[in-house]
Design an enzyme around this catalytic site. Structure first.
Site, short mmCIF file in Angstrom:
data_model
loop_
_atom_site.label_atom_id
_atom_site.label_comp_id
_atom_site.label_asym_id
_atom_site.label_seq_id
_atom_site.Cartn_x
_atom_site.Cartn_y
_atom_site.Cartn_z
N HIS A 181 -7.62 -5.48 9.86
CA HIS A 181 -7.37 -5.21 8.44
C HIS A 181 -6.07 -5.86 7.97
O HIS A 181 -5.17 -6.13 8.76
CB HIS A 181 -7.39 -3.70 8.12
N GLU A 201 -10.01 -2.54 4.97
CA GLU A 201 -10.61 -2.31 6.29
C GLU A 201 -11.86 -3.17 6.45
O GLU A 201 -12.38 -3.72 5.46
CB GLU A 201 -10.96 -0.82 6.42
N ASP A 220 0.80 -1.22 0.00
CA ASP A 220 0.00 0.00 0.00
C ASP A 220 0.84 1.27 0.00
O ASP A 220 2.04 1.24 0.23
CB ASP A 220 -0.97 0.00 1.20
N ASN A 268 -7.92 -3.62 14.04
CA ASN A 268 -9.31 -3.94 13.68
C ASN A 268 -9.39 -5.12 12.71
O ASN A 268 -10.43 -5.38 12.11
CB ASN A 268 -10.00 -2.71 13.07
#
Ligand code: F6R
Length: 247
Positions: A141, A146, A70, A139
């Site tokens: 991801h 996400e 990313d 979380n």
């Protein structure tokens, strides 16, 4: 479907060494291996270990291809907060991956959609990813996929979750974290021949347990990895404290 192998080690340094062993094994078998590469706090000790092994003549990256997972949208590669700068600082400045083999999405491309397609095509042209090295977000991801992201998605522009932006504020001098990032998608990650998931620190414990023991659910993107036949999880004791099953 074979379940992921889970290795629990005492601390982040031991995780880095075991992860470097996996990378070395893949490169030894396939010197032109295409690696998907993460940034963030988790892989820093792994990159340090790989640089050390390269300096000692134990590993050669001369034909390896690196594809970052990313990059932040709107952040130039020359910006200190970019993942391009991160890679240079922690890995590429210390090893011999040829510059032409270092792929990172361009976060300042004029046409972001086209950039995503170009990146996906570059991965395809490399013959796909041999080893995808991943961290996991608090979380759940992976990359910047996400919670709620469809598992069928490929490289795309993602809206970064508030929680993720807070967790990354440290890497921007002004604490202002971009709202979007280009990320390799879950489908692209699942196409990798092999996946190495790294997790260290107690703040990862819940996400890791839900990813490995819970149902396969887009609410925990890393749970998609249960659909992959060849996943190695290497975690330290703090990150692994809530996992029910270990090897
Ligand atoms: C970064 C990436 C993210 C991180 C994750 C964990 O390239 O793909 O999914 O792996 O946010 O980040 P750290 O390691 O900083 O806790």
């Amino acid at each position: 479907m074979p379940r992921p192998t889970i290795q629990v080690l005492p601390d982040p340094l031991a995780v880095a060494r075991a992860a470097a062993d996996v990378v070395a094994r893949v490169i030894q078998r396939r010197p032109t291996a295409a690696l998907a590469l993460p940034t963030g706090r988790t892989p820093v000790p792994l990159y340090a270990e790989l640089v050390e092994r390269f300096r000692a003549g134990r590993i050669d990256f001369g034909r390896v291809r690196g594809f970052n997972l990313d990059e932040w949208v709107g952040v130039a590669p020359t910006d200190a907060g970019s993942y391009a700068a991160f890679m240079e600082r922690y890995f590429y400045s210390g090893v011999n991956v040829p510059p032409a083999n270092r792929f990172i999405p361009n976060g300042i491309a004029l046409d972001l959609e086209e950039e995503c397609q170009r990146y996906e095509a570059a991965i395809r042209a490399a013959g796909g990813i041999d080893l995808a090295i991943l961290g996991i977000g608090n979380n759940g991801h992976i990359g910047f996929n996400e919670p709620g992201t469809p598992f069928s998605i490929r490289t795309h522009v993602a809206v970064v979750a508030e929680e993720t932006r807070r967790a990354n504020a440290y890497s921007f001098a002004d604490g202002r974290v971009p709202e979007r990032a280009i990320t390799v998608g879950i489908a692209t990650i699942l196409d990798a021949t092999e996946i190495l998931l790294l997790a260290t620190g107690p703040e990862k414990a819940e996400a890791l347990a839900r990813a490995l023991d819970g149902p396969i659910d887009p609410a925990i993107p890393a749970s998609a990895l249960q659909r992959h036949p060849r996943v190695n999880v290497i975690a330290d004791a703090a990150a692994a404290q809530l996992i029910a099953r270990r090897d």
